[in-house]
Write an enzyme that holds these catalytic residues in place. Structure first.
Site, PDB file in Angstrom:
ATOM      1  N   GLU A   1       0.862   1.718   0.822  1.00  0.00           N
ATOM      2  CA  GLU A   1       1.102   2.371   2.238  1.00  0.00           C
ATOM      3  C   GLU A   1       0.116   3.406   2.339  1.00  0.00           C
ATOM      4  OE1 GLU A   1       5.294   3.246   2.960  1.00  0.00           O
ATOM      5  OE2 GLU A   1       5.877   1.826   1.830  1.00  0.00           O
TER       6      GLU A   1
ATOM      7  N   LYS B   1       5.817   0.553   7.735  1.00  0.00           N
ATOM      8  CA  LYS B   1       4.660   0.469   6.762  1.00  0.00           C
ATOM      9  C   LYS B   1       5.175  -0.301   5.443  1.00  0.00           C
ATOM     10  CE  LYS B   1       3.656   4.850   6.575  1.00  0.00           C
ATOM     11  NZ  LYS B   1       4.340   5.385   8.024  1.00  0.00           N
ATOM     12  N   THR B   2       6.668   0.553   5.037  1.00  0.00           N
ATOM     13  CA  THR B   2       7.049  -0.217   3.662  1.00  0.00           C
ATOM     14  C   THR B   2       7.674  -1.613   4.113  1.00  0.00           C
ATOM     15  OG1 THR B   2       8.428   2.094   3.200  1.00  0.00           O
ATOM     16  CG2 THR B   2       9.318   0.082   2.402  1.00  0.00           C
TER      17      THR B   2
END
Length: 459
Positions: A166, A122-123
């Site tokens: 996110e 996600k990051t």
């Protein structure tokens, strides 16, 4: 539920304001003229920045921090019912919001909202998309779960209708998000202290998929098993992406340079859109990049902007981050704390060539270590040498009777050279005595293991 209104700023109090996500939300609201106060256990760079921007930050959590005039309290999943500030809020009748509820409400104020979900990546993917949005001059507001050089932190407050964040599945946080564009990178077992099993996790992601706005777009990794379960009956458009030969958008002609940097052609349907050159290593990052490319094109961003943005993306803090060199030893730090992430990071390290891979791993939470003990051992065994630190408890207490010594035994049975030390000082001493010229030393985990490499480098 209490609802915030950007047109009517009020006084909000954050319990745990120094967290990577909480601090970002506080900063967004400060720039929207809200009065912000909050508390945390100690001063950090993030809390100092908030203070400079006008927030009132308390160190130590106590009922007296909740001043008169606070109109709502925001808390994280790590805050329990016996927290003195949360108890004080309830006694005073002050409304409370979870971090996820607040984030969802902030997102609702932007017409072009984007939420990046998935068990892993996600990051990094959010950071890649940030670079693309900046290159395309969209002036986005961004909340990312890591420190990104391009925005000089974890938050950027823009003035357009574009909002990027996110979307975490833990405690079903992303149920509060209703984005125009959603991405699902992958779906695997994790957070087993909350979810019952993989079927429960898949059900949660299906709910997230249903939250994408009618007329919006959901992008999904074509390699997710049983993909129709997530796309059938949705009111939004669904688009797939993947590696070579999979997905409507996919990578073709993939190669890796000697230093591990990937090169590939982006294909949409039967048409080659153009070449992509990347600075960050690993097959998993190729998949992340294809997702970012697909989103950019679906949003109407010109492909040359996407090319330039990814060519200039050097990664995010704690994601295969090069920390420095010492005596011919290259020191890298990575946030990997799930077996799949570990396997991807070590595979990326092997693509970089060179000497031995020495992995210093700090398991993250007792429940995750117990649930994936065998999988951790299999993934870590790809390193030439493994050094284990004690389990990082995070939000948990040790009620399961397991330790890093149990993981050490598993690795040694697999024939892996594995060592365990209870303190960082002992780990550093071992590394200084045993690492050799040409080694790639990776500190790995979601806790504070990064300090080992930084201390060796005198940082």
């Amino acid at each position: 539920m209490y609802k915030i209104n950007f047109m009517e700023p009020v006084h909000l109090h954050f319990i745990g304001i120094g967290g990577i996500s909480m601090s970002g939300l506080a900063e967004i609201l400060l720039k929207e003229h809200f009065v912000i106060s909050g508390s945390d256990s100690k001063e950090t760079a993030l809390t100092k920045r908030l203070g400079q921007l006008g927030a009132e930050v308390f160190y130590g959590q106590r009922a007296s921090n909740l001043k008169d005039g606070v109109q709502a309290v925001v808390y994280t999943a790590a805050i329990h019912g016996d927290n003195p500030e949360l108890k004080a809020a309830k006694e005073k009748g002050v409304p409370t919001l979870s971090r996820a509820e607040l984030l969802g409400q902030i997102m609702d104020n932007y017409k072009q909202s984007i939420a990046v979900a998935g068990t892993h990546g996600k990051t990094t993917t959010t950071s890649m998309v940030t670079h693309i949005l900046l290159e395309a001059c969209t002036d986005p507001t961004v909340s990312v779960g890591g420190i990104l050089k391009a925005i000089q932190g974890n938050i950027r407050v823009g003035s357009s209708e574009v909002f990027l964040t996110e979307a975490c599945e833990y405690t079903n946080s992303f149920f509060h998000f209703y984005p125009k564009y959603g991405i699902i990178l992958n779906i695997e077992e994790d957070h087993m202290d909350f979810f019952k099993d993989l079927a429960d996790i898949r059900k949660s992601f299906r709910r997230f998929a249903e939250n994408v706005q009618p007329g919006g777009t959901l992008l999904l990794n074509a390699e997710i098993p049983g993909l129709r379960e997530f796309t059938e009956g949705l009111p939004c458009k669904s688009v797939t992406y993947g590696l070579e030969g999979t997905g409507e958008y996919h990578a073709a002609s993939l190669t890796f340079q000697k230093d591990g940097r990937p090169r590939f052609d982006l294909v949409h349907g039967q048409e080659t859109v153009g070449p992509i050159a990347m600075e960050v290593p690993g097959l998993h990052n190729v998949s992340n990049a294809v997702a970012a490319c697909a989103l950019g094109l679906e949003m109407g961003i010109p492909f040359p902007c996407i090319q330039k943005a990814l060519a200039g993306f050097g990664g995010t803090a704690r994601r295969f981050e090069h920390k420095g060199s010492l005596g011919g030893i290259t020191i890298v730090d990575d946030y990997a704390h799930h077996p799949t992430e570990i396997a991807a990071t070590l595979a990326a390290a092997k693509n970089c060539g060179g000497g031995r891979i020495v992995c210093v791993f700090q398991p993250h939470t007792y429940t995750r270590t117990k649930a994936f003990m065998d999988e951790f051992a299999q993934s870590l065994a790809a390193a030439d040498v493994v050094v284990l630190a004690d389990i990082y408890a995070a939000r948990e207490t040790d009620t399961l009777g397991i330790s890093s010594k149990d993981l050490q035994k598993k690795l040694q049975k697999l024939g892996c050279a594995c060592h365990y030390f209870p303190s960082f000082d002992e780990i550093e001493d071992f590394l200084l005595k045993n690492c050799i010229n040409g080694d790639l030393l990776i500190t790995m985990g979601a806790g504070d293991i990064v300090q080992v490499g930084e201390h060796l480098l005198g940082q």
